[in-house]
Write a protein that holds these residues in place. Structure first.
Motif, PDB file in Angstrom:
ATOM      1  N   UNK A 178       0.823  -1.196   0.000  1.00  0.00           N
ATOM      2  CA  UNK A 178       0.000   0.000   0.000  1.00  0.00           C
ATOM      3  C   UNK A 178       0.862   1.253   0.000  1.00  0.00           C
ATOM      4  N   UNK A 179       0.530   2.171  -0.874  1.00  0.00           N
ATOM      5  CA  UNK A 179       1.276   3.418  -0.946  1.00  0.00           C
ATOM      6  C   UNK A 179       0.317   4.568  -0.702  1.00  0.00           C
ATOM      7  N   UNK A 180       0.683   5.437   0.169  1.00  0.00           N
ATOM      8  CA  UNK A 180      -0.063   6.684   0.264  1.00  0.00           C
ATOM      9  C   UNK A 180       0.707   7.669  -0.581  1.00  0.00           C
ATOM     10  N   UNK A 181       0.141   8.089  -1.667  1.00  0.00           N
ATOM     11  CA  UNK A 181       0.865   8.899  -2.635  1.00  0.00           C
ATOM     12  C   UNK A 181       1.233  10.249  -2.053  1.00  0.00           C
ATOM     13  N   UNK A 182       0.486  11.252  -2.386  1.00  0.00           N
ATOM     14  CA  UNK A 182       0.841  12.583  -1.927  1.00  0.00           C
ATOM     15  C   UNK A 182      -0.007  12.964  -0.729  1.00  0.00           C
ATOM     16  N   UNK A 183      -0.650  11.977  -0.160  1.00  0.00           N
ATOM     17  CA  UNK A 183      -1.624  12.302   0.871  1.00  0.00           C
ATOM     18  C   UNK A 183      -1.017  12.194   2.259  1.00  0.00           C
ATOM     19  N   UNK A 184      -1.675  12.782   3.222  1.00  0.00           N
ATOM     20  CA  UNK A 184      -1.186  12.688   4.583  1.00  0.00           C
ATOM     21  C   UNK A 184      -1.258  11.249   5.075  1.00  0.00           C
ATOM     22  N   UNK A 185      -0.537  10.977   6.113  1.00  0.00           N
ATOM     23  CA  UNK A 185      -0.533   9.632   6.661  1.00  0.00           C
ATOM     24  C   UNK A 185      -1.941   9.215   7.049  1.00  0.00           C
ATOM     25  N   UNK A 186      -2.323   8.013   6.623  1.00  0.00           N
ATOM     26  CA  UNK A 186      -3.668   7.561   6.959  1.00  0.00           C
ATOM     27  C   UNK A 186      -3.853   7.363   8.460  1.00  0.00           C
ATOM     28  N   UNK A 188      -2.982   9.464  10.639  1.00  0.00           N
ATOM     29  CA  UNK A 188      -3.097  10.755  11.311  1.00  0.00           C
ATOM     30  C   UNK A 188      -4.350  10.778  12.172  1.00  0.00           C
ATOM     31  N   UNK A 189      -4.222  11.362  13.344  1.00  0.00           N
ATOM     32  CA  UNK A 189      -5.389  11.373  14.215  1.00  0.00           C
ATOM     33  C   UNK A 189      -6.533  12.137  13.554  1.00  0.00           C
ATOM     34  N   UNK A 190      -7.704  11.633  13.770  1.00  0.00           N
ATOM     35  CA  UNK A 190      -8.868  12.258  13.168  1.00  0.00           C
ATOM     36  C   UNK A 190      -9.110  13.605  13.821  1.00  0.00           C
ATOM     37  N   UNK A 191      -8.875  14.647  13.058  1.00  0.00           N
ATOM     38  CA  UNK A 191      -9.144  15.972  13.605  1.00  0.00           C
ATOM     39  C   UNK A 191     -10.648  16.165  13.668  1.00  0.00           C
ATOM     40  N   UNK A 193     -13.672  17.473  12.665  1.00  0.00           N
ATOM     41  CA  UNK A 193     -13.974  18.267  11.478  1.00  0.00           C
ATOM     42  C   UNK A 193     -15.069  19.267  11.815  1.00  0.00           C
TER      43      UNK A 193
END
Lengths: 412, 276
Positions: A178-186, A188-191, A193
């Protein structure tokens, strides 16, 4: 840019792509496999059909990044394929091409059809091939070619269903890491919203039926009527609905600037409908007639993202009526018209307008009702539409038509 | 046209997907992308980030129990068409799947994506409403809930999904041996958006008789019989005028042409169920 590795026509390739680049562009522009044609570029014409992990797919609406680790086969990759060789011969014999633009996609889809269904009795080739368009109207020859290959019987054994095979879109979780391309780390804590505005309502919103008249399109303008009854005396309803600022506050998604000295209205409306989001900025005017309890609001706005423009007019008039227990009530009759130009106007589904405007009207009516029941100046947020996934606002008219108009052209 | 720029993330767990979506309100889930892809290319949709959920192993699952089958959200229409799932519907799901768009779309388009997109003209929306299916939803911090398909859909392209939630599957009850189903959709061109769609499911053993009119512009309209009254309802709905009245009562609206299309689609679906 993302580094992407996949297999194309049996050879491993690595390319740098932006996430928005579709597979057809990578094949044509970077790998120079120009046999894959791009016709409509939105998944209608089938010219760009390729195979991904052995199943046909449209490379113009498949993003290249989603193909990391996949096995892609383009028309160039079928040179040594026995079934495709038969299909080529049949296309030649039956004159199944003229300009050749649809041919690569047509042949890949036709080969796949024979592979899967050659043994199917009463195979309806025309229906099966309806996802590939030919503008030379060479369908008779194409169908004849496929019929002749089908008549010869399948050359390749039908592929046995592998129960362990991935059932989702190719290539699936087994393809590569699995690659996260240009996105933030999956991870990452759920801010937290920004939650959709929750109504600090003193009372729950009660349902209000909104009648929507037939939607018609005249000279490019979409028109309809909406009516609803509020269980409040006309004076109270008019006190709210004669003030554009207060009307606007009853529309979810709409923000109105403070009133200017010349009485012009300016503001912004956020629209979220399915995957479509837009923010219309614009201005307008309001004309009120207190004796008739009638208001006319006109305006126009522009969506910065898409460049779409909209203009509209709403007229509403209040009249006396009786509530359920002969209590005083107010009937609100609206006449609404709007036009939309630009990219958003392309998405024409007039059948969706009625549902949309009914829900907009209902959310508005319920919020007006809530506000009239709220003590003093309590803040009441607009009742959200459709569980928050559709935030639509309307300054009594002007911007409403824009988004209804998202679905407003033609009758596709 | 080419899509506007977006970021791309490919989480490998449901929890990671939900976290990404919760952190960015403008992020958008993509499964097969067969509805979203065209909207992106036409720049009708311009999300900040696409969260590709097609590498999440759990979402490709099939779970069988005595009374139902769960299909993971990213199971494709083609997998259903080809019989690569456990079928709770005695052949009805594969038959509906075969009629969705075109093969090159069915190989990537997914059942969960179709439901979450909630286009009124979508086949699964009406079909799974008629079958009495439930949508399974996963949210941030491992939250899970489920809703009947009919309650999940709020209107055209509008669902009960909250921020950070994704459709993780659909639970479809098993039909009993005597159950009968009918399906008919009316399209101007094969594979195009339907103008009218009728689905009828009659399963007397389970006391289910549900008729759904789809492609009406909003959520699917449902006509339902109480237990034991199914045959009576179906017998009534053979008549066009009775169908029209029932549809109007169920909230279907439209001009004369559209009403005729809806009535015809529903009558043809009902006819399949009542035919000897």
């Amino acid at each position: 840019m993302t580094r992407l590795s996949l297999e194309v026509n049996g050879r491993p390739v690595t390319v740098e792509v932006a996430p928005r680049t579709h597979l057809a562009d990578v094949l044509r522009e970077q790998l120079l496999l120009t046999g894959t044609h791009i016709g409509c570029e939105h998944g209608v014409c089938g010219a760009c059909t390729v195979e991904i992990d052995g199943e046909i797919a449209r490379s113009c609406i498949t993003f290249a990044v989603a193909c990391e680790g996949a096995r892609v086969r383009t028309i160039e990759g079928f040179d040594d394929d026995a079934l495709m060789a038969r299909m080529r011969r049949a296309f030649t014999t039956e004159h199944a091409l003229q300009c050749g633009y649809c041919t690569p996609g047509m042949m890949i889809a036709a080969r796949d059809l024979v592979r899967r269904k050659a043994a199917t009795p009463e195979l309806d080739i025309r229906t099966e091939m309806s996802g590939n368009l030919c503008r030379c109207t060479g369908y008779a020859g194409i169908v004849a070619a496929i019929e002749s290959v089908v008549a010869e019987g399948p050359a390749v054994p039908a592929t046995a269903a592998d129960p362990a095979r991935w059932r989702g879109p190719a290539p699936g979780p087994d393809a590569t890491a699995t690659v996260a391309a240009t996105a933030p780390s999956p991870t990452a804590p759920a801010a937290p919203r920004s939650a959709p505005a929750q109504a600090t309502a003193p009372a729950p919103a009660r349902p209000i039926a909104v009648e929507v008249g037939p939607v018609t399109v005249v000279d490019g303008e979409t028109r309809f009527t909406e009516s609803f009854v509020l269980e409040h005396p006309p004076e109270a309803v008019w006190a709210l609905m004669s003030d554009p600022q207060r009307v606007a506050a009853c529309m979810p998604g709409l923000t109105l600037d403070p009133p200017g000295p010349d009485g012009r209205l300016a503001g912004r409306m956020e629209v979220r409908l399915g995957p479509i989001t837009a923010g219309f900025s614009g201005e307008g005017t309001a004309t009120r007639d207190d004796s008739a309890r009638r208001m006319v609001i006109e305006g126009r706005g522009r969506d910065r993202k898409s460049g779409s423009q909209a203009a509209g007019r709403v007229e509403y008039v209040l009249s006396d009526t009786a509530g359920p227990n002969a209590t005083p009530a107010t009937r609100v009759d609206c006449v609404i018209g709007f036009t939309l130009q630009g990219p958003l106007a392309q998405f024409g589904r007039s059948d969706l307008v009625r549902d949309l405007v009914a829900r907009i009207g209902e959310a508005f009516a319920r919020t007006v009702d809530l506000r009239l029941r709220a003590p003093g100046d309590a803040t009441v947020a607009p009742v959200p539409l459709g569980g928050g996934s559709l935030l639509v606002g309307v300054l009594a008219g002007r911007l409403r038509r824009l988004l209804a108009r998202l679905f407003g052209r033609g009758d596709a | 046209m080419k899509a506007a720029a977006f970021d791309y993330a490919r989480p490998d767990t449901i929890a990671a997907a939900c976290a990404l979506l919760a952190a960015d309100p403008d992020a958008k889930v993509m499964a097969g992308g067969q509805s979203l892809g065209p909207m992106l290319n036409l720049r009708l949709a311009q999300p900040s980030c696409l969260v590709d959920i097609t590498r999440i192993r759990d979402l490709g699952r099939i779970e069988e129990s005595d009374d139902a089958v769960v299909l993971g959200a990213v199971v494709t229409h083609a997998a259903i068409e080809d019989g690569r799932i456990a079928d709770p519907s005695r052949g009805f799901l594969p038959r509906v799947a075969r009629g969705i768009a075109y093969r090159a779309v069915r190989t990537r388009g997914t059942v969960g994506g179709s439901l979450a997109h909630a286009d009124p003209a979508a086949d699964w929306l009406s079909t799974l409403t008629a079958l009495g299916a439930e949508i399974l939803i996963s949210g941030p911090h491992g939250a899970r809930r489920h809703l009947p398909v009919g309650d999940f859909v709020r209107g055209a392209m509008s669902t009960a999904l909250e921020p950070g939630e994704i459709v993780d599957g659909v639970r479809i009850p098993r039909l009993s041996a005597a159950a009968r189903c009918g399906f008919h959709k009316i399209c101007r061109k094969t594979g195009e958006f339907a103008e009218g769609m009728g689905v009828a499911v009659h399963d007397p053993e389970r006391g289910v008789c549900r008729i759904v009119a789809g492609a009406g512009g909003g959520r699917p309209a449902v006509i339902e019989a109480s237990r034991g009254a199914g045959s009576r309802l179906l017998a009534r709905l053979v008549d066009a005028e009775a169908v029209r009245e029932a549809l109007i009562e169920a909230g279907v609206a439209g001009d004369e042409y559209r009403m005729r299309v809806h009535v015809a689609a529903v009558r043809r679906a009902v006819a399949e169920v009542v035919s000897p």
